[in-house]
Design an enzyme around this catalytic site. Structure first.
Site, PDB file in Angstrom:
ATOM      1  N   VAL A  48       4.707 -26.118  13.615  1.00 44.52           N
ATOM      2  CA  VAL A  48       4.198 -25.258  14.675  1.00 44.52           C
ATOM      3  C   VAL A  48       5.247 -24.201  14.978  1.00 44.52           C
ATOM      4  O   VAL A  48       6.438 -24.496  15.071  1.00 44.52           O
ATOM      5  CB  VAL A  48       3.895 -26.064  15.948  1.00 44.52           C
ATOM      6  CG1 VAL A  48       3.277 -25.162  17.004  1.00 44.52           C
ATOM      7  CG2 VAL A  48       2.959 -27.212  15.638  1.00 44.52           C
TER       8      VAL A  48
ATOM      9  N   ILE B 232       8.731 -24.087  16.630  1.00 45.64           N
ATOM     10  CA  ILE B 232       8.703 -24.985  17.785  1.00 45.64           C
ATOM     11  C   ILE B 232       8.990 -26.406  17.368  1.00 45.64           C
ATOM     12  O   ILE B 232       9.873 -27.058  17.884  1.00 45.64           O
ATOM     13  CB  ILE B 232       7.344 -24.906  18.510  1.00 45.64           C
ATOM     14  CG1 ILE B 232       7.103 -23.481  19.013  1.00 45.64           C
ATOM     15  CG2 ILE B 232       7.338 -25.876  19.680  1.00 45.64           C
ATOM     16  CD1 ILE B 232       5.755 -23.266  19.621  1.00 45.64           C
ATOM     17  N   GLU B 233       8.243 -26.885  16.412  1.00 49.64           N
ATOM     18  CA  GLU B 233       8.448 -28.270  16.030  1.00 49.64           C
ATOM     19  C   GLU B 233       7.790 -28.538  14.705  1.00 49.64           C
ATOM     20  O   GLU B 233       6.976 -27.776  14.224  1.00 49.64           O
ATOM     21  CB  GLU B 233       7.836 -29.212  17.071  1.00 49.64           C
ATOM     22  CG  GLU B 233       6.340 -29.007  17.175  1.00 49.64           C
ATOM     23  CD  GLU B 233       5.587 -30.267  17.471  1.00 49.64           C
ATOM     24  OE1 GLU B 233       6.215 -31.337  17.437  1.00 49.64           O
ATOM     25  OE2 GLU B 233       4.400 -30.192  17.714  1.00 49.64           O
ATOM     26  N   GLU B 234       8.161 -29.655  14.145  1.00 48.83           N
ATOM     27  CA  GLU B 234       7.456 -30.122  12.968  1.00 48.83           C
ATOM     28  C   GLU B 234       6.796 -31.433  13.319  1.00 48.83           C
ATOM     29  O   GLU B 234       7.443 -32.383  13.717  1.00 48.83           O
ATOM     30  CB  GLU B 234       8.412 -30.318  11.804  1.00 48.83           C
ATOM     31  CG  GLU B 234       7.682 -30.796  10.573  1.00 48.83           C
ATOM     32  CD  GLU B 234       8.594 -30.958   9.369  1.00 48.83           C
ATOM     33  OE1 GLU B 234       9.712 -30.427   9.410  1.00 48.83           O
ATOM     34  OE2 GLU B 234       8.156 -31.604   8.415  1.00 48.83           O
ATOM     35  N   GLY B 235       5.497 -31.460  13.202  1.00 52.46           N
ATOM     36  CA  GLY B 235       4.766 -32.671  13.560  1.00 52.46           C
ATOM     37  C   GLY B 235       4.298 -33.394  12.319  1.00 52.46           C
ATOM     38  O   GLY B 235       4.667 -33.053  11.201  1.00 52.46           O
TER      39      GLY B 235
ATOM     40  N   ASP C  49      -5.627 -40.330  19.884  1.00 52.87           N
ATOM     41  CA  ASP C  49      -4.171 -40.255  19.867  1.00 52.87           C
ATOM     42  C   ASP C  49      -3.658 -39.623  21.158  1.00 52.87           C
ATOM     43  O   ASP C  49      -2.839 -38.709  21.129  1.00 52.87           O
ATOM     44  CB  ASP C  49      -3.672 -39.479  18.645  1.00 52.87           C
ATOM     45  CG  ASP C  49      -2.188 -39.737  18.373  1.00 52.87           C
ATOM     46  OD1 ASP C  49      -1.658 -40.721  18.929  1.00 52.87           O
ATOM     47  OD2 ASP C  49      -1.573 -38.960  17.640  1.00 52.87           O
TER      48      ASP C  49
ATOM     49  N   LYS D 120      -0.053 -23.147  13.967  1.00 53.38           N
ATOM     50  CA  LYS D 120       0.188 -24.467  13.404  1.00 53.38           C
ATOM     51  C   LYS D 120      -0.212 -24.436  11.940  1.00 53.38           C
ATOM     52  O   LYS D 120      -1.368 -24.204  11.608  1.00 53.38           O
ATOM     53  CB  LYS D 120      -0.639 -25.497  14.167  1.00 53.38           C
ATOM     54  CG  LYS D 120      -0.552 -26.903  13.647  1.00 53.38           C
ATOM     55  CD  LYS D 120      -1.183 -27.829  14.649  1.00 53.38           C
ATOM     56  CE  LYS D 120      -1.381 -29.227  14.099  1.00 53.38           C
ATOM     57  NZ  LYS D 120      -1.925 -30.120  15.113  1.00 53.38           N
TER      58      LYS D 120
END
Lengths: 324, 471
Positions: free
Chosen positions: B125, B117-120, B239, B140
């Site tokens: 994730v 999905i993404e890299e945070g 946040d 995650k």
């Protein structure tokens, strides 16, 4: 509600430890007691609030219900649990601090588990010998590596659940609600907290079998009896959701820690050399008893449950004979 | 008696003795309490009960170690006979606390990875399916730097700890934590989170028309209810921003990403000011406050409110000084009246503010959001109060008139759904700045001249002479 409840040991976990664990029960208890004392001592030297050290005690007890005691050095487990607890709190302690404190506590200069000198200490640097607890860079590196590996191991064993609800704040609230008029609050409060802190050391693992409200009530009951406070003339513990059976069990359990601790120090640990118990001490002791123990959970010698029961019955008989 | 007790058996015996004693004490108290008419009767029954108990204990002795359970079963009987008429009252109804159990983590092999999905900032994730149940989850993975001699990252551990304690429909659920298959060395740690289809940030970026007023209310109501839950439980999120707010296809909003969150007490402890992504950061943080409270989250809620209305982040500062400038442009210059204690904040001492106060101290929110109702403006103005004490709490916000006025908040089930982007992967484009990283240094806003802030924009863009300092 999470502030009131803790995850508790399952009957299975307690049974596993008591029945098929490769270590004899009294050795397990002694290791438990000694390591919890060590953790408390380290907490004091690291100037941690007792609330954090107590959490570490509880996590340590949980960890040893999941993983075998002999898998790692006891003092390392103690240090890792303390590291982990302080890390997420407002009082982080560096691996360097931990390394220094544990090196001192394990050295002959520390008075932990060492009898106070009978005669006045001879002059000279024998009783405090800094070179005995000097941590070389390589020793520190090794300690640090073990610490990090164990930190992850402990978290893995506990499913990363480090939640601990302590009974101390509840006990204070309950004391205020009870309002023992004939005793000063500081006196009974101090006694209550003493019981709660001592219970952390109990090999009966009271913090893993009872919820904080029950621990708080039992400590108050004991404290009130000790200082002669007049308790309400009704089943006041039910107000705090504790039944009499659990209260009775905890009251006895809390009162027994002092005696059993003394006995462990005087009888079991005697003759093992002095100072904090190490894995090697235990292995040597097992050798003396002719028991071979594998490190893993199911590994090594298995006990026949019946044999174990018989052995314990013998011990019990001997104890009763000695007492009469 | 108990002092030399050690084994389980010994305890049980002492236990028995104590319980007998307790029982005796109780009977005595009962007798005293009983009405005079029933006194004799009660006494007789108490004697009977005591005799029965004694007989029972003799029986125990004969049968070897007493089983604890056996005694329990007789307890209600004696209670009832002694209690007489009010027996039913005497059976205690006690609250039981359930804390669950503890044990080892499961393995990540129980899940089947579907797509990334993404890299945070804190980890990768991906979408995955639990093989046993077929349930889709978000995995995650914690970023662990093997060279980091501090061990597991505190942010990850805090997130786990806090999410484990949370249970609210507007807070993303942590189902469990799993580890890689090799358990001899714990290196791969995954949080198993409930899978939520969208995040608010990408929805806002892609939608051709802004949310309807009723939809904004639904989202805000859910957000404030989640934040109220967190604050009630002594958690500061620290946040909050649209990319950390997830939205599922049933119109439910969930607060996610607790890497910055932490438990606080009251009064709040000294905390780091380096929290909250710049665009959502409250002015007291920018001015260097180290003791702050839940109001910093409410400021972020205010920024999100504005963003929901316009689809654009409200205060896009390029750096700390620029962010403060934008805040003052929107909300006005702080004065001793609007924010009594602001001059005592570390970074506020060197501020030079415009002298012509009356013209610039008012907020321009009304003018900036012409389509918002006056209740909406009042709420937004409250949330974006410079003085943290003047911001409403999340609970107060929930009770605000804005949510009661027409148009009413839209029902969640009636919420529009949004097209999934190629199987919901790669959904986040990281255009917002990230939350400050741990160990980063706080920017000290030195003597900054804000006096020209309404005159010429170019001047203060160059003017930010600030220095770094070690914290």
């Amino acid at each position: 509600m999470s502030h009131m409840a803790n995850p508790l040991a399952t009957p299975d976990q307690l049974f596993q430890r008591r029945s098929f664990g490769a270590l004899p029960t009294e050795l397990q208890d002694t290791i438990f007691f000694a390591t919890q004392c060590l953790t408390q001592a380290a907490g004091i030297l690291l100037e941690l609030p007792q609330s954090l050290t107590a959490q570490a005690n509880v996590l340590l007890a949980r960890y040893w219900l999941v993983e075998p005691m002999l898998a790692h050095e006891f003092s390392d487990v103690s240090a890792a649990v303390l590291y982990l607890t302080t890390k997420c709190s407002g009082h982080p302690r560096s691996p360097r601090d931990l390394s220094n404190v544990y090196a001192y506590l394990l050295s002959p200069s520390s008075s932990l588990f060492r009898p106070p000198p009978t005669s006045p200490p001879p002059p000279g640097p024998i009783h405090n010998n800094p070179s005995a607890y000097y941590v070389s860079e390589s020793a520190y590196h090794a300690f640090h590596t073990r610490l990090l590996a164990l930190e992850a191991r402990v978290l893995y064993a506990l499913s990363f659940d480090t939640h601990v609800s302590l009974p101390h704040p509840l006990a204070v609230t309950y004391l205020q609600a009870l309002d023992f008029l004939n005793v000063r609050q500081e006196i009974i409060g101090r006694r209550t907290v003493q019981y709660l802190n001592t219970a952390l050391l109990s090999p009966q693992m009271l913090y893993l079998t009872s919820q904080p409200n029950a621990l708080a009530v039992a400590a108050i009951y004991n404290a009130a009896r000790d200082v002669g406070a007049k308790m309400p003339e009704c089943e006041w513990w039910e107000v705090f959701d504790v039944d009499r059976e659990e209260l009775g069990f905890l009251v006895v359990g809390m009162r027994s820690v002092e005696g059993s601790g003394r006995k462990m120090r005087e009888e079991v640990m005697k003759g093992w050399g002095s100072g904090m118990l190490t894995r090697r001490d235990v292995e040597e002791e097992l050798g003396r008893r002719g028991i071979s123990v594998g490190v893993g959970n199911g590994g090594g010698a298995h006990y026949d449950a019946e044999e174990e029961a018989a052995r314990r019955m013998d011990e019990k008989m001997a104890e009763m004979e000695a007492a009469s | 008696m108990a002092s030399k007790a050690k084994s389980r058996w010994a305890d049980d015996e002492a236990d028995a003795a104590l319980e007998a004693q307790l029982k005796k004490e109780k009977e005595e108290k009962k007798r005293l309490k009983a009405e005079k008419a029933r006194k004799l009767e009660a006494e007789r029954q108490a004697r009977e009960a005591a005799a029965a108990a004694a007989a029972h204990e003799e029986g125990d002795g004969a049968h070897g170690p007493p089983a604890k359970r056996r005694k329990v079963s007789t307890e209600p009987d004696t209670r009832q006979s002694a209690g007489g008429a009010d027996a039913s009252v005497n059976i205690p109804r006690l609250l039981r606390f359930e804390g669950g159990a503890f044990g080892r983590c499961r393995s990540v092999e129980n899940y089947d990875k579907l797509n990334d999905i993404e890299e945070g900032a804190y980890g990768w994730v991906s979408r995955a399916k639990e093989m046993a149940t077929g349930r889709v989850v978000a995995l995650k993975r914690l970023k662990i730097d093997p060279k980091d001699r501090g061990g597991l990252p505190v942010t990850g551990l805090r997130e786990i700890q806090i999410l484990k304690d949370c249970d609210h429909r507007n807070v993303v659920k942590l189902r469990e934590v799993v580890v890689g298959d090799d358990t001899s060395k714990i290196e791969n740690i995954f949080l198993v989170l409930e899978f939520v289809e969208h995040d608010l940030k990408s929805i806002l970026e892609d939608m051709p028309e802004p949310f309807l007023a009723s939809e904004v209310k639904t989202l805000l109501q859910q957000l404030s209810s989640g934040v109220a839950y967190l604050h009630d439980n002594w958690i500061l999120h620290r946040d909050l921003k649209t990319s950390n707010l997830l939205l599922n296809n049933r119109g439910q909003l969930k607060i996610a990403d607790f890497g910055m969150a932490r438990y606080v007490g009251d009064p709040p402890p000294k905390l780091t000011q380096l929290v909250v992504t710049l665009w959502y950061r409250a002015p007291e943080l920018l001015l260097g406050a180290t003791r702050y409270n839940a109001a910093i989250d409410m400021w972020s809620v205010g920024c999100i409110f504005g963003e929901l209305l316009t689809r654009e982040p409200l205060l896009q500062g390029r750096n700390e000084v620029d962010e403060l400038t934008k805040i003052f442009e929107l909300c006005g210059i702080p004065t001793e009246e609007t924010w009594p204690s602001f001059r005592r904040l570390p970074n506020a001492r060197g501020l030079r503010l415009p002298s012509n106060k009356t013209a610039m101290t008012g907020s321009v929110i009304r003018a900036k959001f012409p389509l918002l109702t006056s209740a909406g403006v009042a709420l937004l103005n409250g949330l974006l109060s410079l003085d943290p004490d003047k911001r409403p709490t999340a609970k107060e916000m929930l009770a605000h008139e804005y949510f009661r006025q027409d148009p009413k908040p839209k029902q969640e089930v009636m919420f529009p759904t949004f097209p999934s982007k190629a199987g919901q992967e790669r959904r986040r484009r990281r255009e917002t700045p990230n939350a400050p990283a741990r160990g980063q240094q706080a920017v000290e806003i030195g003597a900054v001249d804000f006096s020209g802030i309404f005159a010429g924009r170019e001047r203060e863009e160059r003017g930010g002479g600030f220095s770094l300092r070690m914290v």
